[in-house]
Design a protein around this motif. Structure first.
Motif, mmCIF file in Angstrom:
data_model
loop_
_atom_site.group_PDB
_atom_site.id
_atom_site.type_symbol
_atom_site.label_atom_id
_atom_site.label_comp_id
_atom_site.label_asym_id
_atom_site.label_seq_id
_atom_site.Cartn_x
_atom_site.Cartn_y
_atom_site.Cartn_z
ATOM 1 N N ASP A 205 54.936 57.482 11.140
ATOM 2 C CA ASP A 205 55.288 57.359 9.721
ATOM 3 C C ASP A 205 56.454 58.247 9.314
ATOM 4 O O ASP A 205 56.802 58.286 8.132
ATOM 5 N N ASP A 206 57.068 58.951 10.258
ATOM 6 C CA ASP A 206 58.176 59.825 9.909
ATOM 7 C C ASP A 206 59.460 59.015 9.796
ATOM 8 O O ASP A 206 59.963 58.467 10.784
ATOM 9 N N GLY A 207 59.993 58.947 8.596
ATOM 10 C CA GLY A 207 61.164 58.119 8.342
ATOM 11 C C GLY A 207 62.383 58.558 9.126
ATOM 12 O O GLY A 207 63.153 57.726 9.613
ATOM 13 N N ARG A 208 62.589 59.866 9.247
ATOM 14 C CA ARG A 208 63.778 60.336 9.958
ATOM 15 C C ARG A 208 63.756 59.912 11.420
ATOM 16 O O ARG A 208 64.778 59.506 11.980
ATOM 17 N N THR A 209 62.579 60.010 12.051
ATOM 18 C CA THR A 209 62.468 59.628 13.451
ATOM 19 C C THR A 209 62.736 58.140 13.627
ATOM 20 O O THR A 209 63.451 57.725 14.547
ATOM 21 N N VAL A 210 62.159 57.334 12.755
ATOM 22 C CA VAL A 210 62.350 55.884 12.837
ATOM 23 C C VAL A 210 63.816 55.530 12.602
ATOM 24 O O VAL A 210 64.372 54.643 13.257
ATOM 25 N N SER A 211 64.460 56.231 11.676
ATOM 26 C CA SER A 211 65.877 55.984 11.417
ATOM 27 C C SER A 211 66.723 56.322 12.640
ATOM 28 O O SER A 211 67.647 55.573 13.003
ATOM 29 N N ALA A 212 66.419 57.446 13.289
ATOM 30 C CA ALA A 212 67.154 57.819 14.497
ATOM 31 C C ALA A 212 66.932 56.792 15.606
ATOM 32 O O ALA A 212 67.854 56.473 16.366
ATOM 33 N N LEU A 213 65.706 56.255 15.692
ATOM 34 C CA LEU A 213 65.441 55.215 16.688
ATOM 35 C C LEU A 213 66.270 53.967 16.381
ATOM 36 O O LEU A 213 66.774 53.295 17.288
ATOM 37 N N GLY A 214 66.431 53.672 15.101
ATOM 38 C CA GLY A 214 67.293 52.559 14.712
ATOM 39 C C GLY A 214 68.715 52.771 15.181
ATOM 40 O O GLY A 214 69.383 51.848 15.661
ATOM 41 N N MET A 215 69.194 54.011 15.080
ATOM 42 C CA MET A 215 70.537 54.334 15.559
ATOM 43 C C MET A 215 70.635 54.124 17.066
ATOM 44 O O MET A 215 71.646 53.620 17.574
ATOM 45 N N ALA A 216 69.578 54.501 17.795
ATOM 46 C CA ALA A 216 69.590 54.308 19.248
ATOM 47 C C ALA A 216 69.669 52.823 19.594
ATOM 48 O O ALA A 216 70.417 52.419 20.490
ATOM 49 N N TYR A 217 68.895 52.010 18.883
ATOM 50 C CA TYR A 217 68.952 50.563 19.129
ATOM 51 C C TYR A 217 70.327 50.009 18.770
ATOM 52 O O TYR A 217 70.861 49.133 19.458
ATOM 53 N N LEU A 218 70.914 50.529 17.692
ATOM 54 C CA LEU A 218 72.252 50.078 17.300
ATOM 55 C C LEU A 218 73.255 50.438 18.387
ATOM 56 O O LEU A 218 74.115 49.626 18.753
ATOM 57 N N GLN A 219 73.128 51.649 18.914
ATOM 58 C CA GLN A 219 74.033 52.084 19.975
ATOM 59 C C GLN A 219 73.860 51.235 21.233
ATOM 60 O O GLN A 219 74.818 50.968 21.954
ATOM 61 N N ALA A 220 72.634 50.776 21.458
ATOM 62 C CA ALA A 220 72.353 49.947 22.635
ATOM 63 C C ALA A 220 72.727 48.487 22.419
ATOM 64 O O ALA A 220 72.608 47.671 23.344
ATOM 65 N N GLY A 221 73.150 48.138 21.216
ATOM 66 C CA GLY A 221 73.498 46.748 20.925
ATOM 67 C C GLY A 221 72.299 45.862 20.652
ATOM 68 O O GLY A 221 72.418 44.634 20.648
#
Length: 365
Positions: A205-221
């Motif tokens: 439920d931690d928004g910051r962690t989920v947001s960072a994971l979104g960035m990782a997926y974005l970086q991975a395409g």
């Protein structure tokens, strides 16, 4: 309430009643204080500490009880959203050199979290760096400070602090997110993904962690997964501009111009004076074939910050210098992985980097 908790509370109430009949009994006072500490009965603890002072009970045990009480009060303030009061409760303990390692770690971790929560990432980072040079920073505190270092823009220090914590077996949420942020900046997407998946498994439920994971997926395409993460992030952190931008880029890179524009407009509503949000709305309008609206937002972006990155890419796109989706993805990554971008102006270094990107893009087309 569990049966054991009920029994402990009943015992505390019973002993407290005995203490009222015999208020100068030091052994009974100590028993009541210890039970009150375990039960989180802070008013009772304060009463006992005051009584101990009046009786001049200055043993190490009473000093320890006072320290534990201060730590618990600080923890309560932090959980209640009062980080300033948490810092104030810990300040007298922060400089004490006679605390054992466990108490030092508890005080340092709480103070760093409270300081970071007050928006004082640089203060927390500087304090931790100075303490580390004196070999006085506990590993758990190094882990907590590593995330403050990320927010202060000092990724080299963030990496050192996070690695120190991990080498000592400290796996706090701050450590995982900080080390993952460093990995993202180093374009080590696999490492970032591994760390963030570990962090979200422990704290989904931690928004910051989920947001960072979104960035990782974005970086991975992996744009669909990125969109899912950023959608979850903005649900938990609706005032976080960076997550709205992440959501906008995840939509845009999938061709969902409507979703992108809606996300960028949410970011713009949070701060209409942030040039990158104006530029992002302008870019989405341009891609949607609405050049007049695009021009308005791009002009505003330029007035707010002539170095705004998104607006400059939009202008390049408008002039035909930039056409491919990979160039847009490159822009998204440059924007989203820069610490402190969402709420700060860009420096000359970023401007020079953008000039290089534009030259390379135009040369390859």
């Amino acid at each position: 309430m569990a049966p054991s908790e009920t029994t402990d509370l009943q015992r505390l109430q019973r002993l407290h009643s005995y203490l009222r009949q015999d208020p100068r009994n030091p052994l009974l006072l100590a028993q009541v204080c210890d039970l009150a500490l375990e039960a989180g009965a802070h008013d009772c603890v304060r009463e006992c500490l005051a009584a101990a002072g009046e009786l001049q009970l200055a043993s190490p045990q009473w000093t320890g009880r006072a320290i534990h009480h201060s730590i618990e009060v600080a923890r309560l303030h932090l959980r209640s959203g009062e980080p300033i009061r948490s810092r104030e409760a810990l300040e007298p303990l922060l400089a004490k050199a006679d605390l054992d390692a466990a108490l030092q770690a508890a005080v340092q971790v709480l103070w760093l979290r409270a300081t970071h929560a007050c928006g004082l990432a640089r203060e927390a980072t500087d304090w931790a760096a100075a303490r580390a040079l004196q070999s006085g920073l506990q590993p758990a505190a190094a882990g907590v400070a590593s995330l403050a270092a990320v927010d202060a823009g000092d990724f080299a220090l963030a990496k050192r602090l996070a690695d120190t914590a991990l080498q000592h077996g400290v796996v706090l949420p701050e450590v995982l997110v900080a080390r993952a942020s460093v990995a993202l900046a180093e374009r080590d997407t696999a490492a970032a993904m591994r760390l963030l998946q570990q962090a979200t498994a422990a704290n989904p439920d931690d928004g910051r962690t989920v947001s960072a994971l979104g960035m990782a997926y974005l970086q991975a395409g992996e744009f669909a997964q990125a969109q899912q993460c950023f959608t979850r992030a903005v649900a938990r952190m609706p005032a976080h501009i960076g997550s709205w931008h992440g959501l906008g880029w995840a939509c845009l890179l999938q061709g969902d111009q409507g979703g992108a524009c809606a996300a960028f407009r949410q970011a713009l509503d949070l701060d209409r004076n942030f040039a990158e949000s104006q530029g992002a709305v302008g870019l989405s309008m341009l891609l949607a074939g609405r050049p007049d609206e695009a021009k308005h937002h791009l002009d505003v972006a330029d007035r707010l910050d002539r170095h705004n990155v998104t607006g400059r890419y939009a202008r390049a796109l408008q002039s035909g210098e930039l056409r491919d989706r990979e160039a847009l993805r490159s822009l998204a990554l440059r924007l989203l992985d820069r610490p402190g971008l969402f709420g700060a102006n860009l420096g000359e270094e970023v401007g020079r980097a953008i000039e290089r990107d534009l030259r390379r893009s135009s040369e390859s087309l």
